[in-house]
Write a protein that holds these residues in place. Structure first.
Motif, PDB file in Angstrom:
ATOM      1  N   ASP A 334       0.862  -1.173   0.000  1.00 51.38           N
ATOM      2  CA  ASP A 334       0.000   0.000   0.000  1.00 51.38           C
ATOM      3  C   ASP A 334       0.900   1.224   0.000  1.00 51.38           C
ATOM      4  O   ASP A 334       1.903   1.281   0.724  1.00 51.38           O
ATOM      5  N   VAL A 335       0.551   2.227  -0.816  1.00 54.01           N
ATOM      6  CA  VAL A 335       1.388   3.411  -0.930  1.00 54.01           C
ATOM      7  C   VAL A 335       1.326   4.294   0.311  1.00 54.01           C
ATOM      8  O   VAL A 335       2.229   5.103   0.554  1.00 54.01           O
ATOM      9  N   ARG A 336       0.293   4.164   1.110  1.00 51.94           N
ATOM     10  CA  ARG A 336       0.113   5.029   2.273  1.00 51.94           C
ATOM     11  C   ARG A 336       1.229   4.814   3.310  1.00 51.94           C
ATOM     12  O   ARG A 336       1.615   3.705   3.598  1.00 51.94           O
ATOM     13  N   GLY A 337       1.710   5.888   3.843  1.00 53.46           N
ATOM     14  CA  GLY A 337       2.744   5.834   4.868  1.00 53.46           C
ATOM     15  C   GLY A 337       4.147   5.708   4.334  1.00 53.46           C
ATOM     16  O   GLY A 337       5.116   5.829   5.094  1.00 53.46           O
ATOM     17  N   ALA A 338       4.294   5.455   3.020  1.00 59.67           N
ATOM     18  CA  ALA A 338       5.633   5.240   2.475  1.00 59.67           C
ATOM     19  C   ALA A 338       6.479   6.505   2.517  1.00 59.67           C
ATOM     20  O   ALA A 338       7.699   6.435   2.681  1.00 59.67           O
ATOM     21  N   ILE A 339       5.843   7.663   2.355  1.00 59.93           N
ATOM     22  CA  ILE A 339       6.619   8.905   2.330  1.00 59.93           C
ATOM     23  C   ILE A 339       7.325   9.131   3.664  1.00 59.93           C
ATOM     24  O   ILE A 339       8.528   9.392   3.723  1.00 59.93           O
ATOM     25  N   GLY A 340       6.570   9.038   4.769  1.00 61.71           N
ATOM     26  CA  GLY A 340       7.176   9.243   6.079  1.00 61.71           C
ATOM     27  C   GLY A 340       8.228   8.201   6.403  1.00 61.71           C
ATOM     28  O   GLY A 340       9.310   8.528   6.912  1.00 61.71           O
ATOM     29  N   PHE A 341       7.948   6.938   6.118  1.00 62.70           N
ATOM     30  CA  PHE A 341       8.894   5.858   6.388  1.00 62.70           C
ATOM     31  C   PHE A 341      10.184   6.066   5.598  1.00 62.70           C
ATOM     32  O   PHE A 341      11.295   5.957   6.135  1.00 62.70           O
ATOM     33  N   SER A 342      10.032   6.397   4.302  1.00 61.66           N
ATOM     34  CA  SER A 342      11.207   6.615   3.470  1.00 61.66           C
ATOM     35  C   SER A 342      11.992   7.826   3.957  1.00 61.66           C
ATOM     36  O   SER A 342      13.226   7.797   4.001  1.00 61.66           O
ATOM     37  N   SER A 343      11.288   8.906   4.322  1.00 58.44           N
ATOM     38  CA  SER A 343      11.979  10.105   4.792  1.00 58.44           C
ATOM     39  C   SER A 343      12.811   9.815   6.037  1.00 58.44           C
ATOM     40  O   SER A 343      13.933  10.303   6.169  1.00 58.44           O
ATOM     41  N   PHE A 344      12.290   9.009   6.951  1.00 54.55           N
ATOM     42  CA  PHE A 344      13.047   8.698   8.176  1.00 54.55           C
ATOM     43  C   PHE A 344      14.337   7.966   7.822  1.00 54.55           C
ATOM     44  O   PHE A 344      15.417   8.309   8.317  1.00 54.55           O
ATOM     45  N   GLY A 345      14.229   6.942   6.975  1.00 57.31           N
ATOM     46  CA  GLY A 345      15.417   6.185   6.604  1.00 57.31           C
ATOM     47  C   GLY A 345      16.449   7.034   5.889  1.00 57.31           C
ATOM     48  O   GLY A 345      17.654   6.937   6.155  1.00 57.31           O
ATOM     49  N   VAL A 346      15.986   7.919   4.977  1.00 61.25           N
ATOM     50  CA  VAL A 346      16.918   8.741   4.219  1.00 61.25           C
ATOM     51  C   VAL A 346      17.533   9.834   5.098  1.00 61.25           C
ATOM     52  O   VAL A 346      18.710  10.182   4.947  1.00 61.25           O
ATOM     53  N   LEU A 347      16.757  10.385   6.024  1.00 59.62           N
ATOM     54  CA  LEU A 347      17.317  11.373   6.947  1.00 59.62           C
ATOM     55  C   LEU A 347      18.385  10.740   7.846  1.00 59.62           C
ATOM     56  O   LEU A 347      19.411  11.367   8.147  1.00 59.62           O
ATOM     57  N   ALA A 348      18.175   9.501   8.264  1.00 59.25           N
ATOM     58  CA  ALA A 348      19.209   8.793   9.021  1.00 59.25           C
ATOM     59  C   ALA A 348      20.462   8.588   8.163  1.00 59.25           C
ATOM     60  O   ALA A 348      21.600   8.754   8.632  1.00 59.25           O
ATOM     61  N   TYR A 349      20.248   8.253   6.915  1.00 58.98           N
ATOM     62  CA  TYR A 349      21.341   8.071   5.951  1.00 58.98           C
ATOM     63  C   TYR A 349      22.167   9.346   5.828  1.00 58.98           C
ATOM     64  O   TYR A 349      23.404   9.324   5.900  1.00 58.98           O
ATOM     65  N   TYR A 350      21.493  10.492   5.703  1.00 62.08           N
ATOM     66  CA  TYR A 350      22.212  11.753   5.544  1.00 62.08           C
ATOM     67  C   TYR A 350      22.808  12.248   6.855  1.00 62.08           C
ATOM     68  O   TYR A 350      23.791  13.015   6.839  1.00 62.08           O
TER      69      TYR A 350
END
Length: 410
Positions: A334-350
């Motif tokens: 499901d596409v819902r919630g993917a934006i926030g989940f992805s943002s958290f992982g990428v912010l940790a990456y950066y």
């Protein structure tokens, strides 16, 4: 069998690939939840500016590090070399898991816009098609990305011209339910999802000609173009919808052209969103497969994934593995919630990227510090469910790393 990739990308192609990742479906889907979090037009634009500042600091750190370590893997390599194996692994883990979810979300966005009744089937087909394009070589991917970026920019320019030419509420009207400093931070965290594409230039470092010169030029250039486009689109959408309507819209840019009296353009905008999602998906698969290659080289993932195709000079097994996982997730997810989940992982990456850049010396430490604080702040300002899921995934990865280290020592 060779383990090296071919250097074929110049400045123009590198900028185009970065734009293909940034000027993608993010601008079509991230404005509504960001407006909902911000609560008003001015605060939404403040969130966009904050996201851009953090993205710029991250881009500066990534450019310096990519010039020094021009290998596939991006922050996975930088963290490993500057901070130690664990931090590199944690960055790579967060990127691969978070961006795999983003790949599925982009594929489902393609399906939702092109054929909503069969969104999952279309999503799987899109993943298979773009995996095949990537398999044929990074230059083929760059050519396709050029066409996608051109189409999306034409659509977005059309949206801006139509909306700004119509009478409507001002950018500050139509306030939504938010309207606080916390709302601005959350909006910035959600909008960061749309900026994160410049990471693709770093993860493709092993395929860029003269990386010490090309990457530091391409990253800020791509980011600057994306910021100008996003600001124009946000102002245009707010000018006809206001923050309240924008926050509740499932397809904000299509609704914006309807509100501007150009409903006939709505199908064009929907088609543009689908093309943009394809561009994002193409760049995402490129980035995830290269990070997978780097982690496989170090044994954090099965070493067979480090193979490079003798003819096409791409990490073909990594690309096929990533494509298969994304196809499965897209088929049932499901596409819902993917934006926030992805943002958290990428912010940790950066966050790891900025901490790595801090170790390079006094020059550039100020943006690295701002970027590190900004990443941590935006990550924990995201919706609670996204923070919990993202932190849980990082903890799971850390536990797996510790178990493997203990098993190896025995």
């Amino acid at each position: 069998m060779t383990r090296e990739l071919r250097r074929t990308l110049g400045v123009f192609d590198a900028v185009v690939i970065g734009l293909g990742a940034m000027i993608g479906a993010g601008i079509f889907v991230a404005l509504a939840p960001a407006a909902r979090a911000a609560g008003s037009g001015p605060l939404l634009l403040a969130g966009l500016a904050l996201a851009a500042v953090v993205a710029y600091c991250n881009a500066t750190a990534s450019a310096r590090l990519a010039a020094l370590y021009p290998a596939s893997g991006g922050t996975y390599v930088y963290g490993r070399e500057r901070l130690g194996p664990f931090w590199g692994y944690l960055a790579g883990w967060g990127f691969v898991v978070g961006k795999t979810a983003s790949c599925a979300a982009m594929a489902l966005t393609v399906g939702a816009y092109l054929w909503p009744e069969y969104a999952h089937a279309v999503a799987v087909g899109a993943v298979v098609l773009l995996t095949a394009v990537n398999y044929a070589g990074v230059q083929k991917s760059a050519w396709l990305t050029r066409a996608i970026v051109a189409v999306v920019l034409v659509v977005l320019v059309g949206v801006v011209v139509v909306c700004l030419g119509a009478a409507g509420p001002s950018a500050g009207s139509g306030a939504g339910p938010g309207g606080s400093a916390g709302g601005v931070l959350q909006a910035a965290g959600l909008l960061f999802f749309a900026f994160a594409g410049y990471a693709r230039l770093a993860t493709l470092g092993e395929e860029v000609r003269d990386p010490a010169r090309t990457i530091p030029r391409a990253i800020p250039l791509a980011l600057g173009i994306a910021l100008v486009v996003y600001a124009c689109v946000a102002v245009a959408a707010l000018s006809v919808l206001g923050a309240g309507e924008l926050a509740s819209s499932p397809a904000p840019l299509a609704d914006a052209v309807r509100a501007a009296g150009a409903g006939g353009l709505a199908p064009v905008v929907r088609a543009g969103a689908a093309v943009a999602a394809l561009g994002s998906l193409l760049a995402l698969i490129l980035g995830v497969s290269r990070t997978t290659l780097a982690m496989a080289r170090d044994g954090h993932l099965p070493r067979g994934l480090a193979a490079v195709h003798p003819r096409f000079q791409v990490p073909h097994r990594a690309e096929l593995a990533v494509g298969a996982v994304v196809a499965v997730v897209a088929a049932v997810g499901d596409v819902r919630g993917a934006i926030g989940f992805s943002s958290f992982g990428v912010l940790a990456y950066y966050a790891v990227a900025n901490a790595s850049a801090w170790t390079l010396g006094a020059r550039g430490r100020a943006p690295a510090a701002v970027g590190l604080v900004g990443c941590v702040g935006l990550a924990f300002a995201l919706p609670a469910a996204s923070v919990a899921a993202g932190a849980g995934v990082l903890a799971l990865g850390a536990a797996a790393y510790g178990w493997r280290r203990r098993a190896g020592s025995r």
